[in-house]
Design a protein around this motif. Structure first.
Motif, PDB file in Angstrom:
ATOM      1  N   ILE A  14      38.814  32.493  23.283  1.00 30.22           N
ATOM      2  CA  ILE A  14      37.517  32.212  23.925  1.00 30.22           C
ATOM      3  C   ILE A  14      37.802  31.360  25.155  1.00 30.22           C
ATOM      4  CG2 ILE A  14      35.299  31.016  23.670  1.00 30.22           C
ATOM      5  CD1 ILE A  14      35.500  31.567  20.632  1.00 30.22           C
ATOM      6  N   LEU A  27      31.828  27.785  27.159  1.00 31.58           N
ATOM      7  CA  LEU A  27      32.634  28.734  26.400  1.00 31.58           C
ATOM      8  C   LEU A  27      32.139  30.135  26.706  1.00 31.58           C
ATOM      9  CD1 LEU A  27      32.438  26.798  22.991  1.00 31.58           C
ATOM     10  CD2 LEU A  27      34.460  26.924  24.478  1.00 31.58           C
ATOM     11  N   VAL A  38      28.065  29.741  27.029  1.00 27.06           N
ATOM     12  CA  VAL A  38      27.219  28.681  26.481  1.00 27.06           C
ATOM     13  C   VAL A  38      27.891  27.373  26.829  1.00 27.06           C
ATOM     14  CG1 VAL A  38      26.057  29.861  24.588  1.00 27.06           C
ATOM     15  CG2 VAL A  38      28.323  28.887  24.209  1.00 27.06           C
ATOM     16  N   VAL A  40      27.525  22.811  27.757  1.00 28.08           N
ATOM     17  CA  VAL A  40      26.898  21.490  27.648  1.00 28.08           C
ATOM     18  C   VAL A  40      27.031  20.793  28.998  1.00 28.08           C
ATOM     19  CG1 VAL A  40      27.048  19.196  26.581  1.00 28.08           C
ATOM     20  CG2 VAL A  40      27.368  21.266  25.173  1.00 28.08           C
ATOM     21  N   VAL A  59      18.936  25.778  25.986  1.00 29.11           N
ATOM     22  CA  VAL A  59      19.051  25.842  24.524  1.00 29.11           C
ATOM     23  C   VAL A  59      18.578  24.532  23.895  1.00 29.11           C
ATOM     24  CG1 VAL A  59      20.705  26.031  22.615  1.00 29.11           C
ATOM     25  CG2 VAL A  59      20.923  27.544  24.604  1.00 29.11           C
TER      26      VAL A  59
ATOM     27  N   LEU B  27      31.263  22.960  21.443  1.00 34.22           N
ATOM     28  CA  LEU B  27      31.171  21.797  22.320  1.00 34.22           C
ATOM     29  C   LEU B  27      30.099  20.864  21.773  1.00 34.22           C
ATOM     30  CD1 LEU B  27      31.095  23.806  25.686  1.00 34.22           C
ATOM     31  CD2 LEU B  27      33.050  22.476  24.829  1.00 34.22           C
ATOM     32  N   GLY B  28      30.378  19.576  21.739  1.00 33.49           N
ATOM     33  CA  GLY B  28      29.457  18.616  21.146  1.00 33.49           C
ATOM     34  C   GLY B  28      28.419  18.085  22.118  1.00 33.49           C
ATOM     35  N   VAL B  38      27.175  23.372  20.342  1.00 41.17           N
ATOM     36  CA  VAL B  38      26.935  24.763  20.724  1.00 41.17           C
ATOM     37  C   VAL B  38      28.281  25.455  20.704  1.00 41.17           C
ATOM     38  CG1 VAL B  38      24.840  24.575  22.096  1.00 41.17           C
ATOM     39  CG2 VAL B  38      27.056  24.176  23.184  1.00 41.17           C
ATOM     40  N   GLY B  39      28.292  26.688  20.227  1.00 39.88           N
ATOM     41  CA  GLY B  39      29.584  27.327  20.087  1.00 39.88           C
ATOM     42  C   GLY B  39      29.526  28.825  20.170  1.00 39.88           C
ATOM     43  N   VAL B  40      30.725  29.399  20.107  1.00 44.81           N
ATOM     44  CA  VAL B  40      30.914  30.848  20.130  1.00 44.81           C
ATOM     45  C   VAL B  40      31.777  31.243  18.944  1.00 44.81           C
ATOM     46  CG1 VAL B  40      31.963  32.784  21.399  1.00 44.81           C
ATOM     47  CG2 VAL B  40      30.708  31.005  22.654  1.00 44.81           C
ATOM     48  N   TYR B  99      25.763  30.116  19.118  1.00 47.76           N
ATOM     49  CA  TYR B  99      24.890  29.391  18.188  1.00 47.76           C
ATOM     50  C   TYR B  99      24.771  27.930  18.615  1.00 47.76           C
ATOM     51  CZ  TYR B  99      29.211  27.331  16.489  1.00 47.76           C
ATOM     52  OH  TYR B  99      30.409  26.651  16.436  1.00 47.76           O
ATOM     53  N   ILE B 100      23.741  27.265  18.085  1.00 46.72           N
ATOM     54  CA  ILE B 100      23.697  25.801  18.139  1.00 46.72           C
ATOM     55  C   ILE B 100      23.552  25.303  16.715  1.00 46.72           C
ATOM     56  CG2 ILE B 100      21.203  25.745  18.678  1.00 46.72           C
ATOM     57  CD1 ILE B 100      21.860  23.129  20.324  1.00 46.72           C
TER      58      ILE B 100
END
Lengths: 104, 104
Positions: A14, A27, A38, A40, A59, B27-28, B38-40, B99-100
């Motif tokens: 990723i 990412l 997505v 931050v 989000v 990622l935080g 949030v991530g993949v 997603y989160i």
């Protein structure tokens, strides 16, 4: 979630993108709407340039956005805005913001 | 977005978590609902354990989720599920999913 694994050479599955001294990170993923990231953003003021048309969807949090020729507008969770290719735009975050950016 | 900057020592501003040989990354951030990532997730089958109560919200794609004592259910963009602390759950992704995850 647990099961963390920080072997950095495996991270390439990723794409992990780092901007503005780490204050903006994202990412990469593929979606039905094409490529996306997505990410931050920490508190701060940022100028981005879009090489392709982009759709940004918030989000979590609130993003203050100034598109070319316009004044700052506020975007909250689930709200979106579009950026034309070849343009720059300004973003102010007062707190952490999570977003998804569709491009190309 | 452009202006990429890959100086790895600056990345600590936002936590970057890598799971399952890089096939799940997040990622935080801080939100009004507390800590989140949030991530993949790439295509694959994963078992996660939650140390604290978690709420997962799908941002993009489809996630097949098996919570303890239940069968697999499908969750799409904007749909969510809750995970109790101290439990494990299974996820199947047929394609990339964003997603989160709210926790803590």
């Amino acid at each position: 979630m647990s099961n963390s694994d920080n072997s950095s050479e495996l991270n390439d599955v990723i794409s992990h993108n780092v901007y503005f001294e780490g204050k903006v990170q994202s990412l990469g993923l593929e979606t039905l709407k094409g490529k996306a990231t997505v990410g931050v953003m920490k508190k701060g003021t940022y100028t981005f340039s879009a090489s392709s048309p982009e759709e940004m969807v918030i989000v979590s949090g609130i993003m203050h956005v100034k598109l070319p020729g316009d004044s700052y507008k506020e975007y909250k969770s689930q709200e979106n805005f579009h950026v034309a290719a070849g343009t720059s735009f300004d973003i102010i975050c007062d707190d952490d913001v999570a977003y998804i950016c569709y491009y190309g």
